[in-house]
Write an enzyme that holds these catalytic residues in place. Structure first.
Site, PDB file in Angstrom:
ATOM      1  CG  HIS A 237      -4.809  -3.497   2.900  1.00  0.00           C
ATOM      2  ND1 HIS A 237      -5.046  -2.448   2.050  1.00  0.00           N
ATOM      3  CD2 HIS A 237      -5.901  -3.589   3.684  1.00  0.00           C
ATOM      4  CE1 HIS A 237      -6.221  -1.919   2.335  1.00  0.00           C
ATOM      5  NE2 HIS A 237      -6.758  -2.588   3.303  1.00  0.00           N
TER       6      HIS A 237
ATOM      7  NE  ARG B 202      -8.449   6.362   0.510  1.00  0.00           N
ATOM      8  CZ  ARG B 202      -7.211   6.732   0.865  1.00  0.00           C
ATOM      9  NH1 ARG B 202      -6.876   7.998   0.837  1.00  0.00           N
ATOM     10  NH2 ARG B 202      -6.332   5.841   1.250  1.00  0.00           N
TER      11      ARG B 202
ATOM     12  CB  CYS C 240      -0.965  -0.043   1.184  1.00  0.00           C
ATOM     13  SG  CYS C 240      -2.330   1.092   0.943  1.00  0.00           S
TER      14      CYS C 240
END
Lengths: 457, 246
Positions: B194, B128, B94
């Site tokens: 993740h 995002r 990330c």
């Protein structure tokens, strides 16, 4: 053309009634959704007749604290309008106002989602705004914690001078807001015996909001809540106006508190266990203090208030006590675990992990929980939920043997399996995420041992 | 018994997506096979030794990421590049993949220099990229499905000195448009996956551990473990992407 207010309200109410009677999940927000579609500033209009409003927000503790504030106000016969059914977005507030039988002159008490605060406060123009804490929670939905904290700074900057801010002195990001507003009441915990040895793993907000230096902690209570100071600038934890001077936990059955206030100490005996609930009590007492209530009366009312739905709530089930501890973010679950280790006997646990929208779609957060703290206390471990296998992995890589746990896909099966492994009368502790809690509640209703949750309100 | 020496970069600042789960997987999968993980934390101000076998950098909030970026480029980049050239294993997740590249360009055009271990650069987008992510990843000549969750504003573009970790099956990946996810060179992996990544993808964990043991001069065959729980969690995550709106 805007829909006339009376028409919009009537329509929204009818739809809420229909929704409830069609058995569609209680219909706690449907009327609000309809109403806001027709009248975007409906909350401001509906709140007009209220005498005053109190708005409470936090990552953890807002539902319980709102309940405690309602109890303190009801103890002096204040008529209340509240969103106690648990819907805490603008639409939930709208629905509560729409459902209010006698709003004129009443006090509105609303628990509000952290990210919804801007719109709710703008429309309600509350007399008191209570900001309790910001912890890591639902990263997929809120984005990052810093963004929420920045949003609260803007919110505070827009408040009229007459609004009282009730702030947690022990949360550095919250306490920083006291520098931006004149009328402030702070609360916190002073009892040093309640401190943890060190800042926990998943601590957030450990840098100064003013100068970005890493903060220094003399004591840590929960996550990043504690006695902090900045080594670089003048920022430090303000001495709280209302504080938990003594915290005496009585296992999972509650605790005895001495709360210091500007008008002297008050005693609170509460059935709500754990230090996190001591913070909730302190926030409620600080709110009562800012409203000018008699604090001894408030303390008695706050102490006699039971758990909110799913927050250390107890249900009798097949000869066992089932205790439901909502488990939705690392700070909250860590506090629940810290309370559970006070139970003297082996712990029988039912852990339920869902990843639906209301739970947060990203299940990473379970790795920030210190489940290891209870490993040697586990009598049995039953796991359930859409992402139950992720939870099993969390325990496996923490060092818990997987042959000592079972994973189920159905909450009824999981409940049966858990009950089967337990000695007579031993309590079962359920740790569900939000939607898993609703599923568990539905199963308990099916078994005839609990009421539908919206009747709780 | 072999020892793998792990350098954990900024554990206190870069840990937002449960990065300690990845460390726990390294530790346990070594321990279950009689080996040992020795972790050295390298926070701000620390200049790490380049001889670690395994390196880890996780994700952080924008504020934390901005705070560590300068320290990373000046105090750690050189050791990390030497280690990568020397065949050390590395995992960047990330925010980690962003800082492992040449540069991260923020929303206001500010430029954060990275460690330049991976030939890539990242520019913040206006939205995002969030959600479940499934990719088909290739490691050591083998291709498998790897699952996790992504949540990043950065759009990452790869240079010629890296290849993608894999092809996006479901989700956004590096930039939401290329269909690629992550970056690989030598024994270095960068990824947006993740969840955390390693518990549900023990295949990736064992590849990294095999590389780290080889770097430690103790190449061993990592015997298979009973990964039934891992397999079940992996399947649940794949199934999750086929009913994403529940």
């Amino acid at each position: 053309m805007r829909t006339p207010s009376t028409v919009a309200r009537a329509l929204a109410r009818s739809i809420g009634w229909l929704s409830r009677h069609a058995g569609r999940g209680g219909g706690t927000t449907v009327p609000g959704v309809i109403l806001l579609r027709l009248r975007p500033d409906a909350v401001a209009e509906l709140a007009g007749p209220l005498g005053r409003s109190i708005v409470i927000s936090a990552t953890n503790g807002k539902t319980t604290t709102a309940r405690l504030v309602v109890a303190a106000l009801e103890a002096v016969d204040t008529p209340i309008v509240a969103n106690t059914a648990g819907s805490n977005l603008l639409r939930g507030v709208a629905t509560a106002l729409l459902d209010a039988k006698r709003p004129t002159g009443a006090t509105g008490v609303f628990e509000v989602d952290e990210a919804a605060m801007g719109s709710v406060v703008e429309q309600l123009a509350p007399e008191v705004v209570v900001l309790m804490n910001l912890f890591r929670d639902q990263l997929d939905r809120y984005g990052e914690l810093e963004a929420l904290a920045d949003g609260w700074v803007e919110l505070v900057d827009r408040l009229p001078e007459t609004t009282t801010l009730v702030l947690n002195a022990d949360d550095p990001a919250i306490a920083e807001l006291a520098h931006r507003h004149a009328k402030v009441v702070t609360f916190g915990v002073d009892d040093a015996s309640a401190a943890r040895a060190a800042v926990q793993h998943a601590a957030d907000s450990t840098t100064c909001r003013n100068c970005s230096s890493p903060l220094v902690y003399e004591r840590v209570f929960i996550g990043h809540l504690g006695h902090w100071r900045c080594p670089n600038c003048d920022r430090r934890r303000p001495p709280p106006d209302v504080s938990v001077a003594a915290f005496d936990p009585e296992g999972i059955s509650g605790s005895s508190l001495t709360v210091a206030t500007p008008t002297g100490p008050v005693a609170v005996a509460t059935a709500l266990p754990g230090l996190h609930n001591a913070y909730n009590v302190a926030a409620a007492v600080a709110t009562a203090s800012s409203l000018g209530l008699d604090l001894h009366t408030s303390a008695r009312a706050i102490g006699s208030t039971g758990a909110a739905f799913g927050r250390a709530e107890r249900v009798a089930l097949a000869g066992h006590d089932l205790m439901v501890l909502l488990a939705k973010n690392p700070a909250g679950v860590n506090e629940n675990l810290r309370t559970l280790v006070l139970h003297p006997d082996p712990l029988h646990l039912l852990v339920l992990l869902n990843d639906r929208t209301a739970d947060g779609r990203d299940v990473s957060w379970i790795w920030d929980v210190d489940y290891e703290e209870i490993f040697d206390r586990v009598g049995s471990l039953t796991i359930c939920g859409d992402r139950g296998h992720d939870m099993a992995l969390r325990f496996r890589y923490g060092g818990f043997p997987v042959d000592r746990l079972t994973v189920h896909s159905n909450v009824g099966d999981a409940l049966d399996a858990a009950l089967l492994t337990m000695p007579d009368r031993a309590p079962l502790f359920a740790l569900p995420t939000y939607t898993a809690m609703l599923e568990l509640r539905a199963e308990l209703v099916r078994r005839g041992v609990a009421d539908d949750f919206w009747k709780d309100a | 018994m072999a020892t793998v020496r792990l350098c954990h970069l900024y554990p206190d600042q870069m840990n937002i997506y449960a990065d300690r789960g990845n460390i726990a997987v390294f530790r346990q999968r070594l321990a279950w096979r009689g080996h040992r993980l020795e972790v050295t934390d390298a926070g701000p101000g620390v200049e790490p030794s380049p001889d670690h076998d395994l390196w880890y950098l996780g994700g952080g909030q924008d504020r934390d990421q901005t705070m560590v970026a300068g320290d990373l480029a000046t105090l750690k980049g050189s050791a990390m590049r030497d280690a990568a050239d020397d065949g050390a294993a590395m995992l960047f997740v990330c925010g980690g993949i962003q800082l492992a590249g040449h540069v991260y360009v923020g929303v206001n055009g500010e430029r954060l220099a990275g460690a330049a271990v991976l030939d890539l650069e990242t520019t913040a987008g206006s939205s995002r990229l969030i959600g479940d992510l499934v990719i088909e990843a290739e490691l050591d000549g083998e291709t498998r499905e790897v699952v996790g969750y992504e949540n990043h504003a950065g759009r990452t573009t790869l240079g010629d000195a890296v290849r993608p970790l894999g092809r996006v099956v479901s989700g956004h990946g590096n930039d939401g448009t290329s269909g690629f996810e992550g970056a690989v060179r030598d024994r270095v992996i960068g990824t947006y996956l993740h969840g955390p990544l390693l518990p549900k993808n023990p295949w990736v964990a064992d590849a990294l551990l095999g590389w780290a043991l080889a770097h430690a001069g103790e190449p061993v065959d990592l015997e298979p473990l009973d990964d039934r729980v891992e397999a079940a969690a992996h399947s649940a995550a794949v199934a999750r992407t086929s009913h994403p709106n529940r």
